[in-house]
Scaffold this motif. Sequence first.
Motif, PDB file in Angstrom:
ATOM      1  N   THR A 131      71.521 -30.257  81.506  1.00  0.00           N
ATOM      2  CA  THR A 131      70.250 -29.473  81.310  1.00  0.00           C
ATOM      3  C   THR A 131      69.468 -29.344  80.174  1.00  0.00           C
ATOM      4  OG1 THR A 131      71.556 -27.615  80.574  1.00  0.00           O
ATOM      5  CG2 THR A 131      71.493 -27.939  83.104  1.00  0.00           C
ATOM      6  N   LYS A 132      68.394 -29.024  80.114  1.00  0.00           N
ATOM      7  CA  LYS A 132      67.398 -28.873  78.732  1.00  0.00           C
ATOM      8  C   LYS A 132      68.111 -27.925  77.901  1.00  0.00           C
ATOM      9  CE  LYS A 132      63.138 -29.745  80.798  1.00  0.00           C
ATOM     10  NZ  LYS A 132      61.774 -29.067  81.136  1.00  0.00           N
ATOM     11  N   ALA A 133      68.854 -26.865  78.284  1.00  0.00           N
ATOM     12  CA  ALA A 133      69.684 -25.833  77.438  1.00  0.00           C
ATOM     13  C   ALA A 133      70.708 -26.417  76.550  1.00  0.00           C
ATOM     14  CB  ALA A 133      70.137 -24.608  78.377  1.00  0.00           C
ATOM     15  N   SER A 134      71.655 -27.445  77.443  1.00  0.00           N
ATOM     16  CA  SER A 134      72.567 -28.071  76.822  1.00  0.00           C
ATOM     17  C   SER A 134      72.257 -29.105  76.031  1.00  0.00           C
ATOM     18  CB  SER A 134      73.310 -28.998  78.043  1.00  0.00           C
ATOM     19  OG  SER A 134      74.559 -29.461  77.595  1.00  0.00           O
ATOM     20  N   LYS A 135      71.032 -29.926  76.146  1.00  0.00           N
ATOM     21  CA  LYS A 135      70.740 -30.618  75.100  1.00  0.00           C
ATOM     22  C   LYS A 135      70.165 -29.979  74.059  1.00  0.00           C
ATOM     23  CE  LYS A 135      69.265 -34.444  78.498  1.00  0.00           C
ATOM     24  NZ  LYS A 135      68.274 -35.310  79.111  1.00  0.00           N
ATOM     25  N   LYS A 136      69.563 -28.644  74.046  1.00  0.00           N
ATOM     26  CA  LYS A 136      69.080 -27.875  72.798  1.00  0.00           C
ATOM     27  C   LYS A 136      70.394 -27.707  71.789  1.00  0.00           C
ATOM     28  CE  LYS A 136      64.824 -26.953  72.657  1.00  0.00           C
ATOM     29  NZ  LYS A 136      64.023 -27.357  71.662  1.00  0.00           N
ATOM     30  N   LEU A 137      71.741 -27.527  72.607  1.00  0.00           N
ATOM     31  CA  LEU A 137      72.684 -27.402  71.667  1.00  0.00           C
ATOM     32  C   LEU A 137      73.104 -28.777  70.953  1.00  0.00           C
ATOM     33  CD1 LEU A 137      75.015 -25.136  71.123  1.00  0.00           C
ATOM     34  CD2 LEU A 137      76.419 -26.213  72.926  1.00  0.00           C
ATOM     35  N   GLU A 138      73.025 -29.935  71.508  1.00  0.00           N
ATOM     36  CA  GLU A 138      73.206 -31.032  71.062  1.00  0.00           C
ATOM     37  C   GLU A 138      71.882 -31.510  70.136  1.00  0.00           C
ATOM     38  OE1 GLU A 138      73.887 -35.717  72.710  1.00  0.00           O
ATOM     39  OE2 GLU A 138      72.300 -34.628  73.655  1.00  0.00           O
ATOM     40  N   LEU A 243      99.907 -11.482  74.101  1.00  0.00           N
ATOM     41  CA  LEU A 243      98.412 -12.047  74.747  1.00  0.00           C
ATOM     42  C   LEU A 243      97.746 -12.625  73.892  1.00  0.00           C
ATOM     43  CD1 LEU A 243      96.805 -12.042  77.489  1.00  0.00           C
ATOM     44  CD2 LEU A 243      95.891  -9.869  76.775  1.00  0.00           C
ATOM     45  N   TYR A 244      97.510 -14.013  74.182  1.00  0.00           N
ATOM     46  CA  TYR A 244      96.371 -14.392  73.291  1.00  0.00           C
ATOM     47  C   TYR A 244      95.030 -14.713  74.252  1.00  0.00           C
ATOM     48  CZ  TYR A 244      99.239 -15.539  69.169  1.00  0.00           C
ATOM     49  OH  TYR A 244      99.914 -15.492  67.941  1.00  0.00           O
ATOM     50  N   VAL A 245      93.949 -14.536  73.551  1.00  0.00           N
ATOM     51  CA  VAL A 245      92.714 -15.028  74.012  1.00  0.00           C
ATOM     52  C   VAL A 245      91.590 -15.754  73.081  1.00  0.00           C
ATOM     53  CG1 VAL A 245      92.783 -12.791  75.568  1.00  0.00           C
ATOM     54  CG2 VAL A 245      91.353 -12.921  73.397  1.00  0.00           C
ATOM     55  N   HIS A 246      90.646 -16.334  73.627  1.00  0.00           N
ATOM     56  CA  HIS A 246      89.629 -16.789  73.020  1.00  0.00           C
ATOM     57  C   HIS A 246      88.557 -15.911  72.551  1.00  0.00           C
ATOM     58  CE1 HIS A 246      90.983 -21.007  73.901  1.00  0.00           C
ATOM     59  NE2 HIS A 246      91.635 -20.744  72.831  1.00  0.00           N
ATOM     60  N   PRO A 247      88.555 -14.811  71.700  1.00  0.00           N
ATOM     61  CA  PRO A 247      87.497 -14.020  71.595  1.00  0.00           C
ATOM     62  C   PRO A 247      86.075 -14.539  71.373  1.00  0.00           C
ATOM     63  CG  PRO A 247      89.446 -13.273  70.243  1.00  0.00           C
ATOM     64  CD  PRO A 247      89.598 -14.665  70.668  1.00  0.00           C
ATOM     65  N   THR A 248      85.147 -14.307  72.014  1.00  0.00           N
ATOM     66  CA  THR A 248      83.791 -14.767  72.276  1.00  0.00           C
ATOM     67  C   THR A 248      82.846 -13.876  71.992  1.00  0.00           C
ATOM     68  OG1 THR A 248      84.762 -16.479  73.794  1.00  0.00           O
ATOM     69  CG2 THR A 248      82.429 -16.065  73.783  1.00  0.00           C
ATOM     70  N   ALA A 249      81.563 -14.436  71.067  1.00  0.00           N
ATOM     71  CA  ALA A 249      80.623 -13.778  71.009  1.00  0.00           C
ATOM     72  C   ALA A 249      79.466 -14.448  71.512  1.00  0.00           C
ATOM     73  CB  ALA A 249      80.458 -13.223  69.566  1.00  0.00           C
ATOM     74  N   LYS A 250      78.132 -13.864  71.764  1.00  0.00           N
ATOM     75  CA  LYS A 250      77.298 -14.557  72.630  1.00  0.00           C
ATOM     76  C   LYS A 250      75.975 -14.249  71.871  1.00  0.00           C
ATOM     77  CE  LYS A 250      79.281 -14.624  77.147  1.00  0.00           C
ATOM     78  NZ  LYS A 250      78.967 -14.075  78.837  1.00  0.00           N
ATOM     79  N   ILE A 251      75.099 -15.375  71.900  1.00  0.00           N
ATOM     80  CA  ILE A 251      73.646 -15.104  71.249  1.00  0.00           C
ATOM     81  C   ILE A 251      72.539 -15.613  72.423  1.00  0.00           C
ATOM     82  CG2 ILE A 251      72.076 -16.159  69.544  1.00  0.00           C
ATOM     83  CD1 ILE A 251      74.210 -16.094  67.402  1.00  0.00           C
ATOM     84  N   VAL A 252      71.709 -14.733  72.804  1.00  0.00           N
ATOM     85  CA  VAL A 252      70.513 -15.121  73.409  1.00  0.00           C
ATOM     86  C   VAL A 252      69.491 -15.764  72.655  1.00  0.00           C
ATOM     87  CG1 VAL A 252      68.907 -14.481  75.112  1.00  0.00           C
ATOM     88  CG2 VAL A 252      71.018 -13.364  75.413  1.00  0.00           C
ATOM     89  N   ALA A 253      69.220 -17.080  72.799  1.00  0.00           N
ATOM     90  CA  ALA A 253      67.917 -17.549  72.111  1.00  0.00           C
ATOM     91  C   ALA A 253      66.597 -17.652  73.051  1.00  0.00           C
ATOM     92  CB  ALA A 253      68.508 -18.794  71.843  1.00  0.00           C
ATOM     93  N   LYS A 254      65.637 -17.447  72.237  1.00  0.00           N
ATOM     94  CA  LYS A 254      64.335 -17.756  72.921  1.00  0.00           C
ATOM     95  C   LYS A 254      63.579 -18.931  72.560  1.00  0.00           C
ATOM     96  CE  LYS A 254      60.225 -15.239  74.356  1.00  0.00           C
ATOM     97  NZ  LYS A 254      59.363 -13.880  74.164  1.00  0.00           N
ATOM     98  N   PHE A 255      63.103 -19.686  73.223  1.00  0.00           N
ATOM     99  CA  PHE A 255      62.306 -20.827  72.615  1.00  0.00           C
ATOM    100  C   PHE A 255      60.890 -20.576  73.238  1.00  0.00           C
ATOM    101  CE2 PHE A 255      66.827 -21.897  72.972  1.00  0.00           C
ATOM    102  CZ  PHE A 255      67.119 -22.669  72.207  1.00  0.00           C
ATOM    103  N   PHE A 361      68.525 -22.040  65.486  1.00  0.00           N
ATOM    104  CA  PHE A 361      66.922 -22.259  64.882  1.00  0.00           C
ATOM    105  C   PHE A 361      66.825 -23.609  64.347  1.00  0.00           C
ATOM    106  CE2 PHE A 361      67.677 -17.656  63.376  1.00  0.00           C
ATOM    107  CZ  PHE A 361      66.689 -17.144  64.071  1.00  0.00           C
ATOM    108  N   ALA A 362      67.616 -24.655  63.959  1.00  0.00           N
ATOM    109  CA  ALA A 362      67.498 -26.111  63.911  1.00  0.00           C
ATOM    110  C   ALA A 362      67.069 -26.668  65.191  1.00  0.00           C
ATOM    111  CB  ALA A 362      68.822 -26.776  63.416  1.00  0.00           C
ATOM    112  N   ALA A 363      67.224 -26.015  66.371  1.00  0.00           N
ATOM    113  CA  ALA A 363      66.874 -26.756  67.528  1.00  0.00           C
ATOM    114  C   ALA A 363      65.548 -25.872  67.997  1.00  0.00           C
ATOM    115  CB  ALA A 363      68.038 -26.411  68.675  1.00  0.00           C
ATOM    116  N   ASP A 364      64.878 -25.296  67.033  1.00  0.00           N
ATOM    117  CA  ASP A 364      63.759 -24.593  67.345  1.00  0.00           C
ATOM    118  C   ASP A 364      63.663 -23.490  68.050  1.00  0.00           C
ATOM    119  OD1 ASP A 364      62.217 -26.617  65.872  1.00  0.00           O
ATOM    120  OD2 ASP A 364      62.262 -28.014  67.661  1.00  0.00           O
ATOM    121  N   ALA A 365      64.851 -22.604  68.042  1.00  0.00           N
ATOM    122  CA  ALA A 365      64.742 -21.309  68.797  1.00  0.00           C
ATOM    123  C   ALA A 365      63.720 -20.465  67.941  1.00  0.00           C
ATOM    124  CB  ALA A 365      66.113 -20.710  68.734  1.00  0.00           C
ATOM    125  N   LYS A 366      63.051 -19.685  68.250  1.00  0.00           N
ATOM    126  CA  LYS A 366      62.222 -18.812  67.737  1.00  0.00           C
ATOM    127  C   LYS A 366      62.647 -17.435  67.368  1.00  0.00           C
ATOM    128  CE  LYS A 366      59.234 -22.100  67.789  1.00  0.00           C
ATOM    129  NZ  LYS A 366      59.074 -22.662  66.755  1.00  0.00           N
TER     130      LYS A 366
END
Length: 467
Positions: A131-138, A243-255, A361-366
């Motif tokens: 997907t385009k979103a995956s390629k943005k990460l790359e 109990l262990y987990v992978h604590p995860t935080a999220k960011i919504v990016a707008k392009f 931001f390097a991937a041009d998120a606004k």
Amino acid sequence: MIETKALVIGSGPSGCVTTLELLKKNIPTILIERGIKSKSNEYSVDEMEKKYKHGGVNLAFGKNKIAFVEGQTLGGGSEINSGLYHRLPQEIYKEWKEYDLSKFSDNEMEEHFLDIEKKLNIQKAPEKFITKASKKLEEGATKMGWVCNEVPRWIVYSEEKYIKQSMSETYIKNIENMNGKIFTNTEVKYFKKNNNFIVHCNDLENNQKVLIKTKYLFICSGAIETPSLLRKSGYKHNIGNSLYVHPTAKIVAKFDQKINSKNAGVGVHQVKEFAPKFSFGCSISSKEYLSINLINNMDFIDNIETEWEKMYTYYSMIKPEGKGIIRNILFSKHPFISYSLTKNDSELIRKSLIELSKLLFAADAKELYIVGSKNFTLKEKNFVQKINEIKISDLDLMTIHLFSSCPIGENKKLCAANSFGKVYGESNLYINDSSMLPTAPSVNPQGTIMAMARRNVLNFIKYEYEK
């Protein structure tokens, strides 16, 4: 009373591996699942209602509350996860030496990983499915000069679609073809041991009690339910304490351009530049999930209907120091879960969010929005300052990876069971699921869990099963 030679509780990846290997050796085996077999659209609200435990609403309590999800359907978590596949990283083998796992090395695990990879058709995605979103990460990682990998998946691709190789598409079909017995919609309450195990269950469809007598009992109910069931049944030594987990935080990016679509799914790229401390990846970003993530941000949420195709959710996932406990509560049907992040964990989350923001931001998120951060938007000119001002306790932290609540190994001070999952102080009782991992593996864990489950059950068949 129903009688069998072996009983496996839980139809997720580890339970299916265990059941199939037992059946291949002609050991009479019953597989029990609390959920039912159901179909739904991938990553939909309907899927959450049908396939997730408690509709996907679960919470580990503490200063920093962590939401988590578990599968509750035939096939377990494999039916709802994204299918990303990793082997256990080399550095984790070294970390687990403290637990004194015997016959456990990269070389000794090779055959088990290969078997799993063949059965699940592990492969990378054709270009048209990335997907385009995956390629943005790359793209962002490339501009930063960071390590970014396309992660293989257990998926079969055709010209127009893909089929996730979940347990219902693979192992369960094999189990059914071998005339294996599967009881769905069946809740295990507790078990008792005399010469054999008597497992007390409820047939939820018919509202009837069911008793199952078995000589060998394999608990594969997941990192929460496995310790809960063991403690209900009188087993407490190192059960539910780690109990262990992978604590995860999220960011919504707008392009500025469209990168999201109705059937985008989860991207296949992950950034491992900072592994094992933390890593980045793509998260579910359907319009419904975006609405949930943006519930506190009025600037973003008002534009979802018209702008959602320009938005996508990315995550930062840490390998923590902190851990949790699982306890049953009197008069409560569900176990209580608490989880404590250390100060270092909180600072690692903050650092990971800064680095992920740099990448986006390097991937041009606004614009960026950190999920749960009280209605403000990050701009490129001031995002570091704003992230440093955020209280980690204000973030909507979550996880989809849970493990280590009943660790295995020869170090009895730390472990609930021996190196092959046999519960200490008991014969014929085995733990063989995500709860057996000594600590957080720092990657998507399903491949490791399945390979370890196969290793353990084959050891049982070779050395402990009495024909």
